[in-house]
Write a protein that holds these residues in place. Structure first.
Motif, PDB file in Angstrom:
ATOM      1  N   ARG A   2      14.487  -6.758 -15.445  1.00 51.03           N
ATOM      2  CA  ARG A   2      13.493  -6.850 -16.785  1.00 51.03           C
ATOM      3  C   ARG A   2      11.882  -6.843 -15.972  1.00 51.03           C
ATOM      4  NH1 ARG A   2      14.479  -9.815 -21.471  1.00 51.03           N
ATOM      5  NH2 ARG A   2      13.015 -11.216 -20.847  1.00 51.03           N
ATOM      6  N   VAL A   3      11.404  -5.904 -16.171  1.00 48.26           N
ATOM      7  CA  VAL A   3      10.156  -5.828 -15.677  1.00 48.26           C
ATOM      8  C   VAL A   3       8.825  -5.215 -16.483  1.00 48.26           C
ATOM      9  CG1 VAL A   3      11.120  -5.023 -13.423  1.00 48.26           C
ATOM     10  CG2 VAL A   3      10.309  -3.076 -14.711  1.00 48.26           C
ATOM     11  N   GLY A   4       7.669  -5.531 -16.042  1.00 42.36           N
ATOM     12  CA  GLY A   4       6.267  -5.033 -16.851  1.00 42.36           C
ATOM     13  C   GLY A   4       5.358  -4.150 -15.714  1.00 42.36           C
ATOM     14  N   VAL A   5       4.599  -3.504 -16.322  1.00 43.28           N
ATOM     15  CA  VAL A   5       3.473  -2.878 -15.787  1.00 43.28           C
ATOM     16  C   VAL A   5       2.426  -3.043 -16.513  1.00 43.28           C
ATOM     17  CG1 VAL A   5       2.561  -0.650 -14.739  1.00 43.28           C
ATOM     18  CG2 VAL A   5       5.104  -1.070 -14.656  1.00 43.28           C
ATOM     19  N   GLY A   6       1.230  -3.366 -16.023  1.00 40.10           N
ATOM     20  CA  GLY A   6      -0.051  -3.637 -16.908  1.00 40.10           C
ATOM     21  C   GLY A   6      -0.902  -2.282 -16.439  1.00 40.10           C
ATOM     22  N   CYS A   7      -2.285  -2.649 -16.360  1.00 38.52           N
ATOM     23  CA  CYS A   7      -3.327  -1.915 -16.446  1.00 38.52           C
ATOM     24  C   CYS A   7      -3.408  -1.040 -14.938  1.00 38.52           C
ATOM     25  CB  CYS A   7      -4.693  -2.564 -16.640  1.00 38.52           C
ATOM     26  SG  CYS A   7      -4.773  -3.179 -18.314  1.00 38.52           S
ATOM     27  N   LEU A   8      -2.930  -1.336 -13.922  1.00 39.24           N
ATOM     28  CA  LEU A   8      -3.101  -0.917 -12.558  1.00 39.24           C
ATOM     29  C   LEU A   8      -1.648  -0.323 -12.116  1.00 39.24           C
ATOM     30  CD1 LEU A   8      -5.126  -3.399 -10.862  1.00 39.24           C
ATOM     31  CD2 LEU A   8      -6.215  -1.474 -12.077  1.00 39.24           C
ATOM     32  N   VAL A   9      -1.725   0.694 -11.407  1.00 35.59           N
ATOM     33  CA  VAL A   9      -0.435   1.255 -10.867  1.00 35.59           C
ATOM     34  C   VAL A   9      -0.613   1.508  -9.165  1.00 35.59           C
ATOM     35  CG1 VAL A   9       0.508   2.170 -12.598  1.00 35.59           C
ATOM     36  CG2 VAL A   9      -1.145   3.652 -11.645  1.00 35.59           C
ATOM     37  N   ASP A  10      -2.055   1.031  -8.932  1.00 32.54           N
ATOM     38  CA  ASP A  10      -2.190   1.269  -7.251  1.00 32.54           C
ATOM     39  C   ASP A  10      -3.636   0.565  -7.073  1.00 32.54           C
ATOM     40  OD1 ASP A  10      -1.806   1.727  -4.707  1.00 32.54           O
ATOM     41  OD2 ASP A  10      -1.430   3.873  -5.019  1.00 32.54           O
ATOM     42  N   SER A  11      -3.997   0.520  -5.736  1.00 34.03           N
ATOM     43  CA  SER A  11      -5.278   0.009  -5.416  1.00 34.03           C
ATOM     44  C   SER A  11      -5.452   0.541  -3.914  1.00 34.03           C
ATOM     45  CB  SER A  11      -5.734  -1.557  -5.557  1.00 34.03           C
ATOM     46  OG  SER A  11      -4.914  -2.276  -4.925  1.00 34.03           O
ATOM     47  N   CYS A  12      -6.375   0.260  -3.213  1.00 32.88           N
ATOM     48  CA  CYS A  12      -6.493   0.547  -1.836  1.00 32.88           C
ATOM     49  C   CYS A  12      -5.927  -0.339  -0.980  1.00 32.88           C
ATOM     50  CB  CYS A  12      -8.167   0.473  -1.446  1.00 32.88           C
ATOM     51  SG  CYS A  12      -8.784  -1.111  -0.898  1.00 32.88           S
ATOM     52  N   ARG A  13      -5.419  -1.744  -1.336  1.00 33.22           N
ATOM     53  CA  ARG A  13      -4.701  -2.599  -0.429  1.00 33.22           C
ATOM     54  C   ARG A  13      -5.327  -3.207   0.442  1.00 33.22           C
ATOM     55  NH1 ARG A  13       1.372  -0.345  -1.839  1.00 33.22           N
ATOM     56  NH2 ARG A  13       0.777   0.981  -3.824  1.00 33.22           N
ATOM     57  N   ALA A  14      -6.639  -2.881   0.758  1.00 32.27           N
ATOM     58  CA  ALA A  14      -7.055  -3.106   2.025  1.00 32.27           C
ATOM     59  C   ALA A  14      -8.308  -3.958   1.943  1.00 32.27           C
ATOM     60  CB  ALA A  14      -7.355  -1.989   2.867  1.00 32.27           C
ATOM     61  N   CYS A  15      -9.091  -3.703   0.912  1.00 33.72           N
ATOM     62  CA  CYS A  15     -10.435  -4.317   0.814  1.00 33.72           C
ATOM     63  C   CYS A  15     -10.163  -5.906   0.561  1.00 33.72           C
ATOM     64  CB  CYS A  15     -11.334  -3.908  -0.416  1.00 33.72           C
ATOM     65  SG  CYS A  15     -10.720  -4.085  -2.059  1.00 33.72           S
TER      66      CYS A  15
END
Ligand code: NAP
Ligand code: ZN
Ligand code: ZN
Length: 346
Positions: free
Chosen positions: A84-97
């Motif tokens: 059972r999972v959820g996803v909100g407003c973001l699906v990716d980001s740079c992951r490095a900053c």
């Protein structure tokens, strides 16, 4: 690619209608989610009507997604089929900053990718939760605890985290007087969460129409902002005011309700700018701040917190064909307190 049914706005201000969209193949670190429920956030309406500026069409809104994992990529370690999972407003980001590393992906300086009305790293438009399925990198998926019903959990993915994050950051808790302005989707979650954190909670609503509900959800006091006496009576009262209002407010009058060193934190995102007399913050060394959704780790923390305290959102479950009507009711402040689309009707 997989073709899935969805509801989309074909152009700005056009009614949403049933259509189909393509989802990308499940990649190494991707999770395929069968969407069960999608909440309607006021931000969906601002964007579908281009109230915040130019948008990408067709637009499939929806960033309050709850569903069940139906496939995982070979590199996925955190989720399995059936979760059972959820996803909100973001699906990716740079992951490095710096912000991504600190779990503040919502403030990513290298380019966070919104769940819809955005372009992904390949330049493809993203489509949101008013759809049968979605493919998301596992790092942007959270777990919905067993204790929460999926339909009542969906709105937590935006309304829940957007109120939880600032309430925690500004230390809402025992001994603190917290006001929540606006009893809509975000506001009613703000009331529940601030109460669960142990704060003394006051609702500031346009009228007393929803007073009984507000008190039931955990508010200690409830006032109408249409009554000028409210502002006289409550002058200098609050440590923290959380505004969830979707329209411009008279900030000066609300700032007068803060104690010395109090903070007015705005999460509402009106389409027009607001005016402010800076003397309203000079006197009393007051803080005027804003806050945007929350990071992925904190979103999981919020879901666990809500499950522990035994509450999700108060919802009105609707069929997909009722989306346009629901938008009108949200615009009329006539939502009790979040519309949630049953994805089986898409
Ligand atoms: P909502 O369900 O429509 O709630 C907004 C509430 O604001 C209404 O229920 C109403 O409460 C009050 N309100 C509306 N118009 C008003 C006016 N003209 N004057 C005074 N009060 C008014 O919307 P929502 O989904 O909670 O979203 C609220 C806002 O937050 C939207 O602008 C949305 O885009 C934004 N948002 C921001 C973030 C973020 O990260 N910062 C995240 C999600 C949403 P009463 O009837 O009680 O007065
Ligand atoms: Zn939202
Ligand atoms: Zn980043």
């Amino acid at each position: 690619m997989t073709t899935v049914a969805a509801y989309a706005a074909p152009a700005a201000k056009a009614p949403l209608e049933r259509t189909t969209i393509e989802r990308r193949p499940v990649g190494e670190f991707d999770v395929l989610i069968d969407i069960k429920f999608a909440g309607i956030c006021h931000s969906d309406i601002h964007q579908a009507r281009e109230g915040w500026g130019e948008a990408i069409f067709p637009m499939v809104p929806g960033h309050e997604i709850a569903g069940i994992v139906s496939e995982v990529g070979p590199g996925v370690t955190g989720f399995a089929v059936g979760d059972r999972v959820g996803v909100g407003c973001l699906v990716d980001s740079c992951r490095a900053c710096e912000n991504c590393k600190a779990g503040l992906e919502q403030y990513c300086t290298g380019g966070a990718v919104g769940t819809y009305n955005a372009l992904d790293k390949n330049g493809e438009p993203t489509y949101g939760g008013y759809a049968e399925k979605i493919v998301v990198d596992e790092n942007f998926v959270v777990r919905i605890p067993e204790g929460l019903k999926l339909d009542e959990a969906a709105p937590l993915l935006c309304a829940g985290i957007t109120t939880y994050s600032p309430l925690k950051h500004w230390n809402a808790g025992p001994g603190k007087k917290v006001a929540v302005v606006g009893m809509g989707g975000l506001g009613h979650m703000g009331v529940k969460i601030a109460h669960a954190l142990g704060a003394e909670v006051t609702v500031l609503s346009q009228s007393l129409r929803k007073k009984e509900d507000g008190l039931k959800l955990g508010a200690d006091h409830y006032y109408a902002t249409s009554d000028p006496k409210t502002f006289e009576e409550l002058r200098g009262t609050f440590d923290l005011i959380l505004s969830t209002v979707s329209a411009p407010l008279n900030l000066d009058t609300f700032l007068s309700l803060l104690k010395t060193d109090g903070a007015f934190v705005n999460v509402g995102a009106p389409e027009e700018p607001v005016r402010l007399n800076l003397f309203s913050v000079i006197g009393g060394r007051k803080t005027l701040a804003g806050s945007g959704i929350g990071g992925i780790r904190e979103t999981q923390e919020m879901l666990d917190f809500c499950a522990e305290h035994g509450f999700g959102a108060e919802i009105e479950l609707i069929g997909a064909s009722e989306i346009n009507e629901a938008y009108e009711r949200v615009l009329a402040s006539d939502v009790r307190y979040r519309f949630v689309i049953d994805a089986a009707t898409i």
